[in-house]
Scaffold this motif. Sequence first.
Motif, PDB file in Angstrom:
ATOM      1  N   GLU A 195      67.480  17.328 159.173  1.00  0.00           N
ATOM      2  CA  GLU A 195      68.910  17.179 158.889  1.00  0.00           C
ATOM      3  C   GLU A 195      69.637  16.542 160.066  1.00  0.00           C
ATOM      4  N   PHE A 196      69.235  16.934 161.268  1.00  0.00           N
ATOM      5  CA  PHE A 196      69.834  16.334 162.466  1.00  0.00           C
ATOM      6  C   PHE A 196      69.593  14.818 162.469  1.00  0.00           C
ATOM      7  N   THR A 197      68.350  14.427 162.206  1.00  0.00           N
ATOM      8  CA  THR A 197      68.036  12.993 162.175  1.00  0.00           C
ATOM      9  C   THR A 197      68.807  12.286 161.057  1.00  0.00           C
ATOM     10  N   LYS A 213      54.580  12.531 176.581  1.00  0.00           N
ATOM     11  CA  LYS A 213      54.783  11.470 175.591  1.00  0.00           C
ATOM     12  C   LYS A 213      56.138  11.597 174.891  1.00  0.00           C
ATOM     13  N   PHE A 214      56.637  12.847 174.799  1.00  0.00           N
ATOM     14  CA  PHE A 214      57.893  13.066 174.081  1.00  0.00           C
ATOM     15  C   PHE A 214      59.070  13.372 175.012  1.00  0.00           C
ATOM     16  N   VAL A 215      58.895  12.977 176.290  1.00  0.00           N
ATOM     17  CA  VAL A 215      60.008  13.121 177.246  1.00  0.00           C
ATOM     18  C   VAL A 215      60.352  11.771 177.861  1.00  0.00           C
ATOM     19  N   LEU A 216      59.303  11.017 178.206  1.00  0.00           N
ATOM     20  CA  LEU A 216      59.504   9.807 179.006  1.00  0.00           C
ATOM     21  C   LEU A 216      59.674   8.590 178.110  1.00  0.00           C
ATOM     22  N   ALA A 217      60.772   7.889 178.285  1.00  0.00           N
ATOM     23  CA  ALA A 217      60.966   6.678 177.480  1.00  0.00           C
ATOM     24  C   ALA A 217      61.973   5.745 178.138  1.00  0.00           C
ATOM     25  N   ALA A 238      60.186   3.544 167.483  1.00  0.00           N
ATOM     26  CA  ALA A 238      59.598   4.694 166.783  1.00  0.00           C
ATOM     27  C   ALA A 238      59.373   5.844 167.768  1.00  0.00           C
ATOM     28  N   ASP A 239      58.944   5.523 168.993  1.00  0.00           N
ATOM     29  CA  ASP A 239      58.790   6.567 170.016  1.00  0.00           C
ATOM     30  C   ASP A 239      60.137   7.224 170.327  1.00  0.00           C
ATOM     31  N   TYR A 240      61.168   6.418 170.419  1.00  0.00           N
ATOM     32  CA  TYR A 240      62.509   6.962 170.682  1.00  0.00           C
ATOM     33  C   TYR A 240      62.909   7.952 169.593  1.00  0.00           C
ATOM     34  N   GLU A 241      62.661   7.556 168.358  1.00  0.00           N
ATOM     35  CA  GLU A 241      63.063   8.423 167.246  1.00  0.00           C
ATOM     36  C   GLU A 241      62.261   9.716 167.232  1.00  0.00           C
TER      37      GLU A 241
END
Length: 885
Positions: A339-341, A284-288, A296-299
């Motif tokens: 902080e990165f975001t 879920k947190f690799v494929l987009a 929101a998934d991208y972020e």
Amino acid sequence: MTRVENAAGPQVKRLSDYTPPAFMIDTVALDFDLRDGETKVASTLQGRRNPQTTDITDVLELDGQGLRLLSISLNGAAVPEGGYRIEGDKLFLSAVPENFTLEIVTTIEPEKNTALEGLYMSDGMYCTQCEAEGFRRITYFPDRPDVMAVYTTRLEADADRFPVLLSNGNLMQSGMLDEGRHFAVWHDPFPKPSYLFAAVAGDLACVRDSFRTMSGREVELRVYVEHGNEHLTGHTMDSLKRSMKWDEERFGLEYDLDLFMIVAVSHFNMGAMENKGLNIFNSKFVLADPQTATDADYERLEGIVAHEYFHNWTGNRVTCRDWFQLSLKEGLTVFRDQEFTSDTHSRGVKRVADARLLRAVQFPEDAGPTAHPVRPESYLEINNFYTVTIYEKGAEVIRMIHELLGADAFRRGMDLYFERHDGQAVRCEDFVAAMEDASGIDLGQFRLWYSQSGTPELEVDLAHDPDAKTATLKVRQILPPTPGQPAKEPMLIPLSMALLDGEGQALPLQLLGENAEDIPKARVLPVSQSEQVFVFENVDDRPVPSLLRGFSAPVRLRTNRTAEQECFLYRHDDDPFARWDAGQAYLTGALTAAARKGRYDAVLDDDFLQAVGEILSGPDIEPAFAAELLTLPGESVLADAMTPADPEAIHAARNAARREIGLRHAGLFQESYDRLSIAHDPEDMSTAAMGSRALKAVALGYLVAGGDTGAVALAALQAAAATTMTESMSALQALNNVDCPERRDAMKAFHDRWQDTPLVLDKWFTLSATSSLPDTLETVKRLLEHPKFDLATPNRVRAVIGAFSSGNPVRFHAPDGAGYNFLADQVVRLDEMNPQVAARLVAPLTRWKRYDEARQRMMRQCLERIRRYAGLSPDVTELVAKGLG
Ligand code: 0A1
Ligand code: ZN
């Protein structure tokens, strides 16, 4: 899988019982013979007595769970039956010399491992999850983070079915063997605790890229996914490269191996795992891509890739001494990913999003029976401690240190921390000490943030004396009792504030007795006592206090500000968080008042409605931030502000407010919607484009909420015409609570289109489970019979059962208790398979104290019913016991 239970039942572990290991392990050589039905693991350990301890025992203690022991030999000689004993999940080996080589051969059955800890199978591939205590399901080992060793791993498997063989570090050797088998040997030169071990064997596609580090080294980057998913890895690779660059620029931290790998798996208990050089991710947190993933998934994906990458220094190079120190790596790494975001997108919007999460999930945890300090003192099952308190409140604690020291001193503290502790397993205390030593600032009282649980309440009242021309802030901190902590000491709470005049301009803040040079217009007041008074001079007219700017501390703020003043700040405050927060405070007051009275007409004041209109028509406001300003507090946050919480009244009040806003500004929402729709590239993934889409989604939501006849048709049209998942989901969300044929048709079309794409089908399951329509529980029960529902897939379980019980308060809290009973049934059913995921579902039932007597009784009965179930896991046992209090 058969659970090997300790005869005495699960034992409480206490921080105060910590003792260093009697023996250290320097090197580990693992040999995996992967075969259907049985995997053989041969482990060779080089160890020695720990010079740091005075413990003179000659007994080596190893952990092991669900293993079949084939052989054990010490310094080349087989250990006889009497030379060791196995008790529960421990193996005690006697007569261990100062230096030793220990060889252990065990077998395991990854095919039957449904707990998804240790070595297990996901869609035909082998993978591992060792944090926190999964390594003991692979082989006998001192499975504790203060035992750090250098690992060499050999994997052997069928070459056709498992062409890819991976482990931590660098590939040393590989080749073909007889009978169509092959092997690979990996070596990780960095000593690490067992929880960071990883191995993967499967038939995977590999996407490659590279990154040149600040010292000019070329690092190879690889993302492994199922064949056919290669085109979905772009955002992951891009996020990884940006994270690597950011960590160099912001913290001077460079990647240390020549290879960094990410592997996507579809069965995963959590988000992702930072194994050294070989991160394993929930797919879920690799494929987009824009067709299947929302903005929101991208972020979220970007934040998680960054988080796992940042662990390479905060977690892996410097790790935790014991699991009570979990926040040492998690709080710090969440702070770093935040902080990165913030640096990548919008700082103000990120701060608001983090505050929202804290309020919606962490404050309730801190106020309930599972409250625990950022550094807990005891636990039954460590898996239950991967909580919002350890992660998000832990990050807030780091953020407060950052604010108290300033960015430069904080950076010096980080440098000192790595200088002192690289390659070590340390405590939260060691981090704080490095910060103190680098800055010269005393953090003595501040340390209470690590040991005291519960959310502090800050009462701030302003009084103005027109004759003396003073403004006085009276500050009181209230530290509510929490389990095991009836009374508390006052904490150091940084309160960032300003005073605004009638035009919204910040006034100079001259504290009484201070000389008049360089007077700042915003200050951080160090609140350190139970009651404290701050007097500001030269204040002619009554100002409005802007408080807790930037969410300077994770506290609940109560003020004597009027609704009118809150609306004023909602219009004028120059601090994004404080502005948003004033709006939330106003709304919380107005909506809970309506809920208490049961009156749902004119819930909102004209003043507030006018401010909403200004936000919509104001030219100078960042769309993503406008979207935040226009989003009402969620039902659970509102329920948290009402005693006893009445989920139906809250739902009615929130809906009424949405209707009022939608009706009043239908024209402006339509204009915004149209303006944000034209000449817009739906696949532009820039921060600005995503912000515009967020605002457009809010506008559509209000158009539908306002009951405008055309709005449902507009949403249906958007759903039908959508070319991206963001457009599709915002339309479905707008329709999701409306009982109309358009909703049914759009949902059916979405289901039919995506039924073979699991990550998107999960969205359909979640929409179905979170609709506030009255028959949702019946729908959810039917979803469990859906051919694609699978209790063995955590993402699916969360998409249906988790979404219903935590994301649909009005239906979960149905007055007849049917929602509670449903959840209890599912927890029991899932616990046999996957205790960790089952335990995570229990939380909503443990919050019974917040509700009326009838609900309290039913919720407790459900907890009792779960407790009575024979063979319950330690995970669920612990939460249910705490829940019952
Ligand atoms: N350390 C990971 C989270 C994680 C924790 C436990 C797991 O399995 C029990 C898996 C992942 C992180 O912070 O991302
Ligand atoms: Zn983490």
